[in-house]
Design an enzyme around this catalytic site. Structure first.
Site, PDB file in Angstrom:
ATOM      1  N   ASP A 203       3.885  10.385   0.762  1.00 51.79           N
ATOM      2  CA  ASP A 203       3.152  10.395  -0.446  1.00 51.79           C
ATOM      3  C   ASP A 203       2.633  11.570  -0.653  1.00 51.79           C
ATOM      4  O   ASP A 203       2.220  12.128  -1.752  1.00 51.79           O
ATOM      5  CB  ASP A 203       2.017   9.112  -0.517  1.00 51.79           C
ATOM      6  N   ARG A 204       2.333  12.357   0.542  1.00 55.37           N
ATOM      7  CA  ARG A 204       1.538  13.545   0.502  1.00 55.37           C
ATOM      8  C   ARG A 204       2.348  14.711  -0.048  1.00 55.37           C
ATOM      9  O   ARG A 204       1.709  15.877  -0.521  1.00 55.37           O
ATOM     10  CB  ARG A 204       1.132  14.007   2.095  1.00 55.37           C
ATOM     11  N   LEU A 284      -3.134   6.952  -8.503  1.00 57.55           N
ATOM     12  CA  LEU A 284      -2.922   8.246  -9.469  1.00 57.55           C
ATOM     13  C   LEU A 284      -2.504   9.239  -8.961  1.00 57.55           C
ATOM     14  O   LEU A 284      -2.368  10.335  -9.797  1.00 57.55           O
ATOM     15  CB  LEU A 284      -4.464   8.148  -9.908  1.00 57.55           C
ATOM     16  N   ARG A 285      -1.925   9.563  -7.766  1.00 62.87           N
ATOM     17  CA  ARG A 285      -1.566  11.129  -7.146  1.00 62.87           C
ATOM     18  C   ARG A 285      -0.442  11.289  -8.079  1.00 62.87           C
ATOM     19  O   ARG A 285      -0.101  12.500  -8.330  1.00 62.87           O
ATOM     20  CB  ARG A 285      -1.378  10.684  -5.697  1.00 62.87           C
ATOM     21  N   ALA A 286       0.467  10.282  -8.273  1.00 63.36           N
ATOM     22  CA  ALA A 286       1.863  10.711  -9.014  1.00 63.36           C
ATOM     23  C   ALA A 286       1.654  11.242 -10.229  1.00 63.36           C
ATOM     24  O   ALA A 286       2.013  12.320 -10.771  1.00 63.36           O
ATOM     25  CB  ALA A 286       2.591   9.491  -9.307  1.00 63.36           C
TER      26      ALA A 286
END
Length: 678
Positions: A203-204, A284-286
């Site tokens: 995910d990073r 919400l990173r996406a």
């Protein structure tokens, strides 16, 4: 499309970025990050020999120079120096320019090499505490590249996660307490066949790109032609592409200048958030990554505002790896659904283009091209429907003869849903590859002692060994006189990964669908558990007249799930062939990886209706930690599986006494020393 091999490491000149044939998506993803490092980096997934490392290393030559404070080992920006920099304070006028760095992190690096540590040489010779920076400090304001990132040890992954989340590196060890900035563009390459990446690290990565070798003979010929020209004359080859490289570098610098002025309109932001919500990505990173990538795309193309095409391309690069719910899911994005969401929430009434993006999505130069994901069938990496947890087989009759059993096989039975299994370990203390399962001597675990040596220096033990000899060695001043025989290395107790080898009876007597569903569900659960604990898993099946290595020992849970799903059943029972094949697989694996300890799991009812007596085959597996799962059912039991377990020296567990979490839990109990319940 590919530049197979990696001789560029030895070449006098780096292979030019613009000379790589094809690879349009990967080029675009890297250029987006070059324009806006805040996007968060790129993960490159693909088969071996597809120029993944070549093009990543070529990116460094395109990045604008970096202004750094003179004499600062941590690359502080002289216009905005870090007030807590260990080498500070810095004067604003004390500056110099240097080329952007691409720092490579080897998968076998130590924790000290990554974060930095006490300068041992100065500590021992001068008696002072001084910090020696690591790779995180060197990569600050540059690129940190990890080849084979999926093979990176867990202790390094944890440190990378911390640095990526905070933009800083903290070092607290050996009397040294240091904090320094560590903001870098993280680029990783991996071959999915060698295992998957931990979800936290996956995910990073801001963007992900799948690469594969082209099947176009003309394109492949051009790849070979350019590679041979480069190997014959690296400097001349680089000079031929110098103009294209300069053009790309100029476009990156110009796009960086335009970036602050690009407008993310409310309509574009609404499309971004609608797409992320529709695809049910976590957190919400996406949304943030997609927005930053869309802004960078607009700046790259010289636009003042983000368009729907920018959002479409950004989503195709930012969302596929965030849609995975477990490692059995392949990365993917339903392109039709993406276009529908964009059209529904956009202000542009025109339908979206059929292709992957506008013609100018690529980076330009001699090989620029479009910038979407490769064309192909729509795929939606959704979660498989839930299934009933595996239960003990009660009364379904076997198919040993007649019907499908006589002709050879029946339709493959689906697997029960995967579940979280309990931990099991191989007894004793191993020295295998770092993992999260069995106890082992490891360079990365908890320090439990010291021994003579210089790897992973144990400072306190070294000083203690040298201290009694200082007068005899004529010590003068504050420095400590240390001889090689004083050096002590830390002894650490950690965890290792194991090889779990399944030998599964797929004959007619096992063809009852409930029974095979339970067995397959248990193996799937252990595959997922092996992924999380860094194990290797193999699968041997036997039916008819022979045994088949359905899954060679691997860490790829995707490959394991595919092979298990297609496993057919039916025919006779060559039990001895299964055991002999297991012995051969383990023999080869000992040669390949002698430190990795195996665990053998035999799933059978003990019948042997074809081939030699299993007793002699069992003797080939003497000394291997084993479990036999007895699948015999019915009111009359012959005890054949229990007899096999006695020959193997294995724990024997009856299938009808497994609980809802089934096979995996019993295997763990058995390896932990549970009573024989057969």
């Amino acid at each position: 499309m590919t530049d197979a091999g990696r001789p560029e490491r030895r070449a006098r000149a780096r292979y030019p970025f613009s000379a790589v044939v094809g690879m349009d998506d990967l080029k675009l993803a890297l250029l987006i990050n070059a324009v806006s490092p805040g996007v968060g980096g790129v993960l490159v997934r693909g088969e071996k020999g597809t120029a993944k490392s070549t093009i990543v290393r070529a990116l460094a030559g395109l990045l604008p120079p970096v202004a750094v404070a003179a004499g600062c080992r941590f690359s502080c920006d002289p216009a905005d120096p870090d007030p807590a920099c260990p080498d500070g304070p810095h004067a604003a006028a004390d500056a110099r320019a240097r080329a952007a760095r691409l720092v490579e992190l080897p998968v076998g690096a130590s924790e000290d090499r990554l974060t930095g540590s006490l300068d041992i040489e100065r500590a021992l010779t001068e008696g002072v505490r001084a910090f020696e920076p690591g790779l995180l400090a060197a990569a600050h304001r540059g690129v940190l590249y990890v080849d084979e990132v999926n093979l990176l040890h867990d202790h390094l992954v944890d440190l990378l996660l911390d640095a990526a989340a905070m933009g800083e590196s903290y070092v607290e060890r050996e009397g040294v307490s240091v904090r320094h900035a560590a903001r870098f563009l993280l680029v990783g390459t991996m071959n999915p066949e060698e295992g998957e990446l931990r979800p936290q690290l996956l995910d990073r990565f801001g963007l992900t790109v799948e690469v594969a070798a082209t099947r176009d003979p003309a394109e492949r010929a051009e790849v070979v032609r350019r590679r041979l020209r480069f190997e014959d004359d690296p400097d001349g080859f680089a000079a031929a592409f110098a103009a294209a490289e300069a053009d790309l570098a100029g476009r990156i610098a110009a796009a960086r200048g335009r970036l602050p002025g690009v407008e993310l309109t409310d309509a574009a932001l609404r499309q971004i958030t609608a797409v992320c919500a529709s695809f049910e990505v976590d957190g919400l990173r996406a949304d943030l990554v997609t927005a930053r990538a869309a802004i960078a795309l607009a700046a790259w193309h010289g636009r003042d505002a983000v368009t729907a095409d920018d959002v479409r391309t950004a989503a195709r690069l930012a969302l596929p790896h965030r849609r995975r719910r477990d490692p059995f899911d392949a990365p993917g994005l339903d392109r039709r659904k993406l276009d529908e969401v964009l059209e529904e929430h956009g202000d542009d009434p025109e339908p979206p283009p059929d292709g992957p993006g506008p013609p100018d999505d690529g980076p330009g130069g001699p090989d620029g091209g479009g910038g979407g994901l490769p064309d192909g069938p729509d795929q939606d990496a959704s979660v498989p429907p839930p299934a009933t947890p595996p239960q003990a087989e009660q009364s379904e009759p076997p198919v040993e003869s007649g019907g499908p059993g006589r002709s050879g096989e029946s339709e493959p039975a689906p697997a029960d849903a995967a579940y979280k299994p309990r931990l099991f370990t191989v007894p004793g203390l191993g020295e295998g590859a770092p993992g999260r399962r069995s106890k082992a001597r490891s360079p990365y675990g908890r320090v439990s002692g010291a021994r003579p040596g210089a790897r992973g220096l144990h400072l306190t033990a070294t000083l203690r060994a040298a201290a009694p000899h200082q007068r005899a060695r004529g010590r003068s001043g504050s420095g400590l006189v240390v001889h090689p025989e004083d050096l002590r290395e830390a002894v650490r107790d950690g965890r290792e990964g194991n090889l779990v080898l399944f030998v599964v009876d797929a004959s007619g007597s096992m063809a009852a669908r409930k029974r095979m569903r339970a067995v397959k569900g248990a193996v799937l659960s252990l595959l997922l558990d092996a992924y999380q604990r860094r194990d290797k898993v193999g699968l041997i099946t036997f039916r008819g007249k022979d045994a088949h290595l359905a899954l060679p020992p691997t860490s790829s849970v995707e490959a394991g799930a595919r092979r298990l799903d297609a496993l057919p059943t039916g025919g006779r029972t060559p039990l001895a062939a299964g055991l002999m094949r297991a012995a051969e697989v383990l023999r080869v694996e000992r040669l390949r990886d002698p430190a990795r300890r195996p665990l053998l799991v035999v799933v059978t009812d003990g019948r042997a209706t074809h081939g030699p007596d299993p007793a002699r085959a069992a003797g080939l597996l003497a000394g291997v930690a084993s479990v036999v799962v007895d699948c015999e059912s019915g009111p009359v039991r012959l005890g054949l599986a229990a007899a096999l377990g006695a020959r193997l020296g294995a724990e024997v567990v009856r299938l009808d006494r497994l609980a809802a979490d089934s096979l995996a839990g019993v295997v763990r109990d058995a390896r932990g020393g549970a009573r024989n319940v057969a």
